[in-house]
Design a protein around this motif. Structure first.
Motif, PDB file in Angstrom:
ATOM      1  N   GLN A 149       0.814  -1.205   0.000  1.00 29.34           N
ATOM      2  CA  GLN A 149       0.000   0.000   0.000  1.00 29.34           C
ATOM      3  C   GLN A 149       0.854   1.264   0.000  1.00 29.34           C
ATOM      4  OE1 GLN A 149      -3.249  -0.048  -0.431  1.00 29.34           O
ATOM      5  NE2 GLN A 149      -3.457  -2.281  -0.283  1.00 29.34           N
ATOM      6  N   GLY A 150       2.007   1.218   0.660  1.00 24.63           N
ATOM      7  CA  GLY A 150       2.916   2.360   0.651  1.00 24.63           C
ATOM      8  C   GLY A 150       3.481   2.619  -0.732  1.00 24.63           C
ATOM      9  N   ILE A 151       3.855   1.549  -1.422  1.00 23.53           N
ATOM     10  CA  ILE A 151       4.396   1.695  -2.780  1.00 23.53           C
ATOM     11  C   ILE A 151       3.347   2.302  -3.705  1.00 23.53           C
ATOM     12  CG2 ILE A 151       5.155   0.390  -4.810  1.00 23.53           C
ATOM     13  CD1 ILE A 151       6.597  -1.515  -2.796  1.00 23.53           C
ATOM     14  N   ILE A 152       2.140   1.819  -3.630  1.00 26.12           N
ATOM     15  CA  ILE A 152       1.086   2.339  -4.496  1.00 26.12           C
ATOM     16  C   ILE A 152       0.768   3.796  -4.167  1.00 26.12           C
ATOM     17  CG2 ILE A 152      -1.334   2.094  -5.154  1.00 26.12           C
ATOM     18  CD1 ILE A 152       0.623   0.024  -6.382  1.00 26.12           C
ATOM     19  N   LYS A 153       0.748   4.141  -2.906  1.00 25.22           N
ATOM     20  CA  LYS A 153       0.540   5.544  -2.518  1.00 25.22           C
ATOM     21  C   LYS A 153       1.652   6.423  -3.084  1.00 25.22           C
ATOM     22  CE  LYS A 153      -0.156   8.502   1.559  1.00 25.22           C
ATOM     23  NZ  LYS A 153      -1.524   8.963   1.234  1.00 25.22           N
ATOM     24  N   GLY A 154       2.892   5.950  -2.984  1.00 24.31           N
ATOM     25  CA  GLY A 154       4.031   6.706  -3.502  1.00 24.31           C
ATOM     26  C   GLY A 154       4.006   6.847  -5.014  1.00 24.31           C
ATOM     27  N   HIS A 155       3.396   5.880  -5.689  1.00 23.06           N
ATOM     28  CA  HIS A 155       3.263   5.957  -7.144  1.00 23.06           C
ATOM     29  C   HIS A 155       2.131   6.897  -7.536  1.00 23.06           C
ATOM     30  CE1 HIS A 155       3.023   4.854 -11.333  1.00 23.06           C
ATOM     31  NE2 HIS A 155       1.796   4.375 -11.168  1.00 23.06           N
ATOM     32  N   ARG A 156       0.989   6.760  -6.901  1.00 17.39           N
ATOM     33  CA  ARG A 156      -0.183   7.551  -7.279  1.00 17.39           C
ATOM     34  C   ARG A 156      -0.051   9.013  -6.860  1.00 17.39           C
ATOM     35  NH1 ARG A 156      -5.175   3.509  -5.468  1.00 17.39           N
ATOM     36  NH2 ARG A 156      -5.098   2.116  -7.280  1.00 17.39           N
ATOM     37  N   GLU A 157       0.523   9.249  -5.694  1.00 20.26           N
ATOM     38  CA  GLU A 157       0.554  10.605  -5.148  1.00 20.26           C
ATOM     39  C   GLU A 157       1.940  11.237  -5.180  1.00 20.26           C
ATOM     40  OE1 GLU A 157      -1.305  10.679  -1.285  1.00 20.26           O
ATOM     41  OE2 GLU A 157      -2.734   9.099  -1.850  1.00 20.26           O
ATOM     42  N   GLY A 158       2.941  10.453  -5.508  1.00 20.85           N
ATOM     43  CA  GLY A 158       4.302  10.960  -5.522  1.00 20.85           C
ATOM     44  C   GLY A 158       4.998  10.630  -6.827  1.00 20.85           C
ATOM     45  N   PHE A 159       6.309  10.328  -6.739  1.00 17.87           N
ATOM     46  CA  PHE A 159       7.051  10.070  -7.973  1.00 17.87           C
ATOM     47  C   PHE A 159       7.820   8.741  -7.941  1.00 17.87           C
ATOM     48  CE2 PHE A 159       9.400  13.059  -5.334  1.00 17.87           C
ATOM     49  CZ  PHE A 159      10.724  12.648  -5.359  1.00 17.87           C
ATOM     50  N   ILE A 160       7.247   7.746  -7.270  1.00 20.09           N
ATOM     51  CA  ILE A 160       7.751   6.377  -7.419  1.00 20.09           C
ATOM     52  C   ILE A 160       7.272   5.858  -8.775  1.00 20.09           C
ATOM     53  CG2 ILE A 160       7.514   3.995  -6.584  1.00 20.09           C
ATOM     54  CD1 ILE A 160       7.465   5.130  -3.743  1.00 20.09           C
ATOM     55  N   THR A 161       8.205   5.403  -9.583  1.00 17.13           N
ATOM     56  CA  THR A 161       7.880   5.020 -10.967  1.00 17.13           C
ATOM     57  C   THR A 161       7.956   3.532 -11.220  1.00 17.13           C
ATOM     58  OG1 THR A 161      10.206   5.258 -11.666  1.00 17.13           O
ATOM     59  CG2 THR A 161       8.794   7.220 -11.811  1.00 17.13           C
ATOM     60  N   SER A 162       8.551   2.794 -10.303  1.00 18.64           N
ATOM     61  CA  SER A 162       8.883   1.398 -10.564  1.00 18.64           C
ATOM     62  C   SER A 162       8.897   0.633  -9.253  1.00 18.64           C
ATOM     63  CB  SER A 162      10.263   1.325 -11.244  1.00 18.64           C
ATOM     64  OG  SER A 162      10.685  -0.008 -11.459  1.00 18.64           O
ATOM     65  N   THR A 163       8.700  -0.676  -9.335  1.00 14.54           N
ATOM     66  CA  THR A 163       8.802  -1.513  -8.144  1.00 14.54           C
ATOM     67  C   THR A 163       9.283  -2.900  -8.544  1.00 14.54           C
ATOM     68  OG1 THR A 163       7.650  -2.227  -6.133  1.00 14.54           O
ATOM     69  CG2 THR A 163       6.406  -2.338  -8.186  1.00 14.54           C
ATOM     70  N   SER A 164       9.676  -3.692  -7.557  1.00 17.79           N
ATOM     71  CA  SER A 164      10.179  -5.044  -7.794  1.00 17.79           C
ATOM     72  C   SER A 164       9.390  -6.017  -6.934  1.00 17.79           C
ATOM     73  CB  SER A 164      11.678  -5.126  -7.455  1.00 17.79           C
ATOM     74  OG  SER A 164      12.412  -4.221  -8.252  1.00 17.79           O
ATOM     75  N   ILE A 165       8.743  -6.976  -7.584  1.00 23.13           N
ATOM     76  CA  ILE A 165       7.795  -7.862  -6.926  1.00 23.13           C
ATOM     77  C   ILE A 165       8.459  -9.170  -6.507  1.00 23.13           C
ATOM     78  CG2 ILE A 165       6.963  -9.013  -9.033  1.00 23.13           C
ATOM     79  CD1 ILE A 165       4.091  -8.623  -7.860  1.00 23.13           C
ATOM     80  N   MET A 166       8.051  -9.683  -5.334  1.00 20.42           N
ATOM     81  CA  MET A 166       8.617 -10.900  -4.754  1.00 20.42           C
ATOM     82  C   MET A 166       7.628 -12.048  -4.972  1.00 20.42           C
ATOM     83  SD  MET A 166       9.996  -9.167  -1.206  1.00 20.42           S
ATOM     84  CE  MET A 166      11.110 -10.466  -0.672  1.00 20.42           C
ATOM     85  N   PRO A 167       7.880 -12.934  -5.924  1.00 19.13           N
ATOM     86  CA  PRO A 167       6.879 -13.951  -6.279  1.00 19.13           C
ATOM     87  C   PRO A 167       6.529 -14.946  -5.176  1.00 19.13           C
ATOM     88  CG  PRO A 167       8.454 -13.653  -8.058  1.00 19.13           C
ATOM     89  CD  PRO A 167       8.995 -12.910  -6.872  1.00 19.13           C
ATOM     90  N   SER A 168       7.400 -15.133  -4.198  1.00 24.80           N
ATOM     91  CA  SER A 168       7.110 -16.126  -3.164  1.00 24.80           C
ATOM     92  C   SER A 168       6.650 -15.512  -1.851  1.00 24.80           C
ATOM     93  CB  SER A 168       8.352 -16.991  -2.902  1.00 24.80           C
ATOM     94  OG  SER A 168       9.393 -16.209  -2.338  1.00 24.80           O
ATOM     95  N   ALA A 169       6.518 -14.186  -1.800  1.00 20.77           N
ATOM     96  CA  ALA A 169       6.189 -13.527  -0.538  1.00 20.77           C
ATOM     97  C   ALA A 169       4.703 -13.627  -0.213  1.00 20.77           C
ATOM     98  CB  ALA A 169       6.632 -12.065  -0.592  1.00 20.77           C
ATOM     99  N   ASP A 170       4.364 -13.372   1.040  1.00 13.81           N
ATOM    100  CA  ASP A 170       3.014 -13.614   1.533  1.00 13.81           C
ATOM    101  C   ASP A 170       1.952 -12.724   0.904  1.00 13.81           C
ATOM    102  OD1 ASP A 170       3.972 -15.615   3.177  1.00 13.81           O
ATOM    103  OD2 ASP A 170       4.141 -14.333   4.954  1.00 13.81           O
ATOM    104  N   ALA A 171       2.326 -11.481   0.543  1.00  9.34           N
ATOM    105  CA  ALA A 171       1.344 -10.543  -0.015  1.00  9.34           C
ATOM    106  C   ALA A 171       1.514 -10.387  -1.530  1.00  9.34           C
ATOM    107  CB  ALA A 171       1.458  -9.191   0.681  1.00  9.34           C
ATOM    108  N   TYR A 172       2.020 -11.440  -2.170  1.00  4.45           N
ATOM    109  CA  TYR A 172       2.277 -11.390  -3.618  1.00  4.45           C
ATOM    110  C   TYR A 172       0.994 -11.203  -4.421  1.00  4.45           C
ATOM    111  CZ  TYR A 172       3.229 -13.174  -8.321  1.00  4.45           C
ATOM    112  OH  TYR A 172       3.294 -13.330  -9.680  1.00  4.45           O
TER     113      TYR A 172
END
Length: 265
Positions: free
Chosen positions: A19-42
């Motif tokens: 949720q923090g990453i998405i907030k930073g993308h929608r309301e700020g200037f985070i442009t990219s992220t790296s997803i963890m395929p085996s993590a609990d909230a994947y």
């Protein structure tokens, strides 16, 4: 021209990070992220990514951090601890890897499984990197490059900082040595400060060279509950605030910095 990628790591690790990453993308200037395929909230991360198609998505290959594997624990025992999860950090992994305790067949199988799971999600994968930068360790990067070629992933993060660049962050000796070691490994693979706040990010924006630069960050909605789960000393809330900061948004425009993700290169 100055281009800047702001990449948030650990997408999929925890809902507060997602949720923090998405907030930073929608309301700020985070442009990219790296997803963890085996993590609990994947699965949540996949849905959020699909709802935000302008956010670049990379694969955060994971071999450390107490996260579970994609493959069954019986298939990759040399990668796991007694509880059936990845080793706690890159130091423990490197020790096992360089003393012959990691089976190459299991390592390749798990990395393939992570890549294939991410690709099967239907997301447009822009790049590849790894949790705690294990992909740039000598002896690891050749395998990662092979898999990138095989799966047609055209961008790989090389986390190489300038040996003397600090962005105004007054790092201790241990941090400087660690950063130089990482940059050295990254330089081999190619042949920041972990605590971002608004002032430091502003300093980095002012000091950006011509060409493409990347800021790696770990944003999240709430530091306190995350700190109880992950002993990495990240300041998730503070980092998120750096990319929501109005003065930094204005500085991006003032310095004519073009925001991008790895898929734009």
């Amino acid at each position: 021209m100055k281009k800047l990628i702001v990449n948030a790591d650990d997408f999929g690790l925890h809902t507060l990070i997602n949720q923090g990453i998405i907030k930073g993308h929608r309301e700020g200037f985070i442009t990219s992220t790296s997803i963890m395929p085996s993590a609990d909230a994947y699965e949540e991360a996949v849905e959020l990514a699909k709802a935000n198609p302008k956010l670049g998505i990379g694969i955060h290959l994971t071999l450390v951090g107490g996260v579970k594997s994609v493959l069954l624990k019986e298939q990759v025992p040399s990668l796991l601890d007694a509880e059936g999860r990845f080793l706690p950090d890159y130091v423990a992994f490197a020790k096992r890897f360089y003393t012959g305790g990691v089976k190459g067949s299991e390592l390749e199988a798990e990395l393939r499984a992570q890549i294939e799971k991410a690709l099967a999600s239907g997301l447009n994968i822009t790049h590849i990197d790894s949790h705690q930068h294990t992909h740039v360790l000598p002896g690891m990067n050749g395998l990662v490059r092979k898999l990138c070629n095989e799966y047609n992933i055209k961008r790989e993060r090389i986390p190489k900082e300038g040996y003397t660049f600090s962005g105004g962050f007054q790092a201790g000796l241990g941090r400087k040595i660690g950063r130089c070691g990482l940059s050295f490994c990254a330089a081999l693979a190619a042949s920041g400060a972990d605590k971002d706040d608004a002032e430091l990010v502003g300093n980095i924006i002012r000091a950006l060279p011509e060409g493409v630069s990347e800021i790696m960050t770990h944003p999240g909605l709430e530091t306190a509950p995350l700190a109880k789960l992950y002993a990495w000393h990240y300041t998730w809330e503070t980092e998120l605030a750096s990319y929501l900061d109005e003065s930094n948004k204005a500085l991006i425009k003032e310095k004519s910095v073009q925001l991008a993700n790895f898929g734009d290169l």
